[in-house]
Design an enzyme around this catalytic site. Structure first.
Site, mmCIF file in Angstrom:
data_model
loop_
_atom_site.group_PDB
_atom_site.id
_atom_site.type_symbol
_atom_site.label_atom_id
_atom_site.label_comp_id
_atom_site.label_asym_id
_atom_site.label_seq_id
_atom_site.Cartn_x
_atom_site.Cartn_y
_atom_site.Cartn_z
ATOM 1 N N GLY A 1 -4.198 -0.881 2.462
ATOM 2 C CA GLY A 1 -4.623 0.346 3.119
ATOM 3 C C GLY A 1 -4.093 1.545 2.362
ATOM 4 N N GLN B 1 -1.614 10.076 0.840
ATOM 5 C CA GLN B 1 -0.817 9.387 -0.186
ATOM 6 C C GLN B 1 -1.281 9.706 -1.601
ATOM 7 O OE1 GLN B 1 -1.281 5.518 2.117
ATOM 8 N NE2 GLN B 1 0.672 5.155 1.138
ATOM 9 N N CYS C 1 4.866 -0.016 2.569
ATOM 10 C CA CYS C 1 4.047 1.171 2.321
ATOM 11 C C CYS C 1 3.974 1.431 0.822
ATOM 12 C CB CYS C 1 4.689 2.371 3.026
ATOM 13 S SG CYS C 1 3.792 3.910 2.756
ATOM 14 N N LEU C 2 2.781 1.741 0.328
ATOM 15 C CA LEU C 2 2.614 2.017 -1.097
ATOM 16 C C LEU C 2 3.403 3.251 -1.529
ATOM 17 C CD1 LEU C 2 -1.211 1.283 -1.445
ATOM 18 C CD2 LEU C 2 0.684 -0.153 -2.231
ATOM 19 N N HIS D 1 -0.439 2.797 11.052
ATOM 20 C CA HIS D 1 0.415 3.204 9.928
ATOM 21 C C HIS D 1 -0.278 4.301 9.104
ATOM 22 C CE1 HIS D 1 3.094 2.005 6.348
ATOM 23 N NE2 HIS D 1 2.154 2.741 5.785
ATOM 24 N N GLU D 2 -1.572 4.105 8.820
ATOM 25 C CA GLU D 2 -2.302 5.096 8.014
ATOM 26 C C GLU D 2 -2.485 6.408 8.789
ATOM 27 O OE1 GLU D 2 -2.394 4.384 5.076
ATOM 28 O OE2 GLU D 2 -2.348 2.211 5.103
ATOM 29 N N HIS E 1 0.410 8.537 8.370
ATOM 30 C CA HIS E 1 0.380 9.271 7.091
ATOM 31 C C HIS E 1 -0.364 10.599 7.257
ATOM 32 C CE1 HIS E 1 2.271 6.702 4.150
ATOM 33 N NE2 HIS E 1 1.511 5.661 4.429
HETATM 34 NI NI NI Z 1 1.868 3.639 3.916
#
Ligand code: NI
Length: 185
Positions: free
Chosen positions: A46, A51, A91-92, A133-134, A137
């Site tokens: 995702g 991000q 998380c990226l 989660h997204e 962000h």
């Molecule tokens: Ni994340």
């Protein structure tokens, strides 16, 4: 299509609150394609526009092992939440860090697709977790915000040290788990 740079914690730009998407045009299509390419390349399941330093309410997700079930979520709104589930999240934007976060187990979502069409759909399990989660962000919030101050501070120091080592050409240690073992988004 082009790969975009993923911002990493504690980059202050990750704290930006995203604005609603109002134009469903070719530029948006390009951004969505770039985000999928960036997410698949990371690799992740995702990615929120935040991000990649684009502050619009746009999320891309694909949890399928074959990477062939792309889901584009624009201007999302959670209509109902049910139950509670604790999941080890990654998380990226917080590379190599995984920890337990409690979220609603099931959600009903209203959002728009890449053409601007409204849809409503129920999600559960990892998809429900990933969407929540997204959506965090998009509010400038990260999963590490749910952890203790002490843990978060430790994570910040670890990531800053790793970044410094990368910059000076030293080999990064503890580069994280093998791909596929744990998933980041
Ligand atoms: Ni994340």
């Amino acid at each position: 299509m082009a790969l975009r740079t993923i911002l990493e914690y504690p980059d202050p730009r990750l704290r930006t609150r995203a604005q609603p998407v109002t134009r469903f045009d070719a530029a948006l299509g390009t951004l969505i394609d770039d985000m999928f390419e960036t997410m698949y390349g990371a690799p992740g399941i995702g990615l929120a526009a935040t991000q990649v330093d684009v502050h619009q309410r746009l999320i891309v997700i694909d949890i399928s092992p074959e990477r062939n079930q792309p889901l584009t979520i624009i201007n999302p709104q959670i209509l109902t939440r049910e139950g509670e589930a604790s999941t080890e999240e990654g998380c990226l934007s917080v590379p190599g860090i995984f920890d337990e976060v409690k979220r609603a187990a099931k959600i009903r979502l209203r959002a728009q697709d890449r053409d601007g069409n409204l849809f409503e759909r129920d999600f559960e399990d990892i998809l429900a977790v990933c969407i929540q989660h997204e959506m965090d962000h998009l509010e400038g919030k990260l999963f590490v915000d749910y952890l203790s101050d002490l843990k978060r501070e430790r994570i910040r120091k670890k990531l800053e040290k790793e970044r410094k080592e990368r910059a000076t050409g030293a080999t990064a240690t503890g580069a994280g788990p093998p791909a596929g073992a744990r998933r980041a988004y």
